[in-house]
Design an enzyme around this catalytic site. Structure first.
Site, PDB file in Angstrom:
ATOM      1  N   SER A 169      49.181  44.728  49.422  1.00  0.00           N
ATOM      2  CA  SER A 169      47.785  44.325  49.331  1.00  0.00           C
ATOM      3  C   SER A 169      47.386  43.751  50.679  1.00  0.00           C
ATOM      4  O   SER A 169      48.256  43.280  51.434  1.00  0.00           O
ATOM      5  CB  SER A 169      47.629  43.233  48.266  1.00  0.00           C
ATOM      6  N   TYR A 182      49.851  35.431  43.455  1.00  0.00           N
ATOM      7  CA  TYR A 182      49.657  36.842  43.819  1.00  0.00           C
ATOM      8  C   TYR A 182      49.894  37.044  45.323  1.00  0.00           C
ATOM      9  O   TYR A 182      50.630  37.960  45.735  1.00  0.00           O
ATOM     10  CB  TYR A 182      48.230  37.264  43.439  1.00  0.00           C
TER      11      TYR A 182
HETATM   12  C1  BGC Z   1      43.510  42.444  44.525  1.00  0.00           C
HETATM   13  C2  BGC Z   1      42.050  42.623  44.170  1.00  0.00           C
HETATM   14  C3  BGC Z   1      41.174  42.249  45.330  1.00  0.00           C
HETATM   15  C4  BGC Z   1      41.631  42.913  46.614  1.00  0.00           C
HETATM   16  C5  BGC Z   1      40.856  42.428  47.829  1.00  0.00           C
HETATM   17  C6  BGC Z   1      43.796  43.203  45.784  1.00  0.00           C
HETATM   18  O1  BGC Z   1      45.155  43.123  46.119  1.00  0.00           O
HETATM   19  O2  BGC Z   1      44.320  42.885  43.443  1.00  0.00           O
HETATM   20  O3  BGC Z   1      41.729  41.830  43.045  1.00  0.00           O
HETATM   21  O4  BGC Z   1      39.831  42.652  45.061  1.00  0.00           O
HETATM   22  O5  BGC Z   1      43.004  42.662  46.814  1.00  0.00           O
HETATM   23  O6  BGC Z   1      40.724  41.029  47.870  1.00  0.00           O
END
Ligand code: BGC
Length: 284
Positions: A169, A182
């Site tokens: 991410s 996260y």
């Molecule tokens: C998350 C999303 C978020 C995106 C940008 C992703 O890794 O799961 O919820 O919109 O990152 O912030």
């Protein structure tokens, strides 16, 4: 005077088939019954790979992804398993070998969010996210690597013994208040991926990550569902549109194919420029 040295021969690069880039390859995509995982599973199948669809809940959605895979002419199968359970992951890889013979491509995609302000974040919130997002990728990658090493390179299929794509991410880089669990899981994926890539490249196993930005999927509905939310989101995306699962799928096909044979230990950011600090375009 030393004569100029001839350029190294181009023959060390693999031949480049023009379509059906992944013909004859067997792929497993985790968390493949929705969102990015679904898009990637279908994209790999359209590129010629047979695909196992892992999911943890939602039998009907998984069956419909398998249907879509089959419609593209590839073989598809669904397997229900919690990627954070060692036993279930082992059973899934056993089934993969039974049904498809082996595995050439793992897309370790399954992931979730359990958001909370830091003082309110429970240990359960923390453990759930770390165990699915990070430990889940570890368990699946370990099984895939064991099979890649057992089987070795099959030149007619791919010039690598196997390829792993870790779904990371932008939050492996961008700190994210209210989402410490996260962001920590994605930061962990970055180091796990790079350490694996370094260790396994000599065995001709390529490990890379994709780091999506805001992609239109169920995980972040609140960020794009209303015009107000979408407008707010766009202040973070210089390119001015939300990403679609297909944006990620096309990159996954390339990263899984021999076209990217020299790409090792890289994170490909697919984020419309979200990691470019858009606030600094006019501020700072
Ligand atoms: C998350 C999303 C978020 C995106 C940008 C992703 O890794 O799961 O919820 O919109 O990152 O912030």
């Amino acid at each position: 005077m030393t004569p100029p040295q001839p350029a190294p021969s181009a023959s060390s690069a693999p031949p480049l088939p023009v379509h059906r880039l992944l013909s004859g390859q067997k792929a497993l995509v985790t968390g493949a019954n929705s969102g990015i995982g679904r898009g990637v599973a279908v994209g790999l199948a359209q590129a010629g790979a047979d695909v196992m669809v892992n999911y943890v809940a939602g039998d009907d959605a998984a069956a419909s992804v398998v249907d879509e895979i089959r419609r593209s002419g590839a073989r598809g199968a669904a397997f229900k398993a919690d990627v954070s359970s060692e036993d279930e992951v082992e059973a899934m890889f056993h089934s993969m070998r039974e049904q498809f013979g082996t595995i050439d491509i793992l897309v370790a995609n399954a992931g979730l969010q359990r958001d909370a302000p830091f003082p309110d974040m429970t240990l359960e919130h923390w453990n759930k996210v770390l165990s699915v997002n990070l430990t889940g990728q570890f368990l699946c990658a370990r099984e895939a690597v064991r099979e890649f090493l057992r089987r070795g390179v099959v030149p007619e299929v791919s010039c690598a013994a196997g390829k792993i794509i870790c779904m990371s991410s932008v939050h492996q880089e961008i700190p994210w208040g209210g989402h410490a669990n996260y962001a920590s899981s994605k930061g962990g994926i970055r180091m796990m991926m790079e350490s694996m890539a370094q260790e396994l490249a000599p065995r001709r196993i390529r490990v890379n990550s994709i780091a999506p930005g805001a992609i239109r999927t169920p995980i972040n509905t609140v960020a794009w569902q209303t015009p107000q939310a979408y407008a707010r989101l766009m202040t973070l995306v210089p390119y001015g549109r939300i990403g679609e699962p297909e944006d990620i799928a096309r990159a996954a096909v390339w990263l899984a194919s021999d076209h990217s044979d020299y790409v090792v230990g890289t994170t490909l950011f697919i984020d419309g420029g979200m990691t470019l600090y858009p606030g600094f375009a006019t501020g700072g």
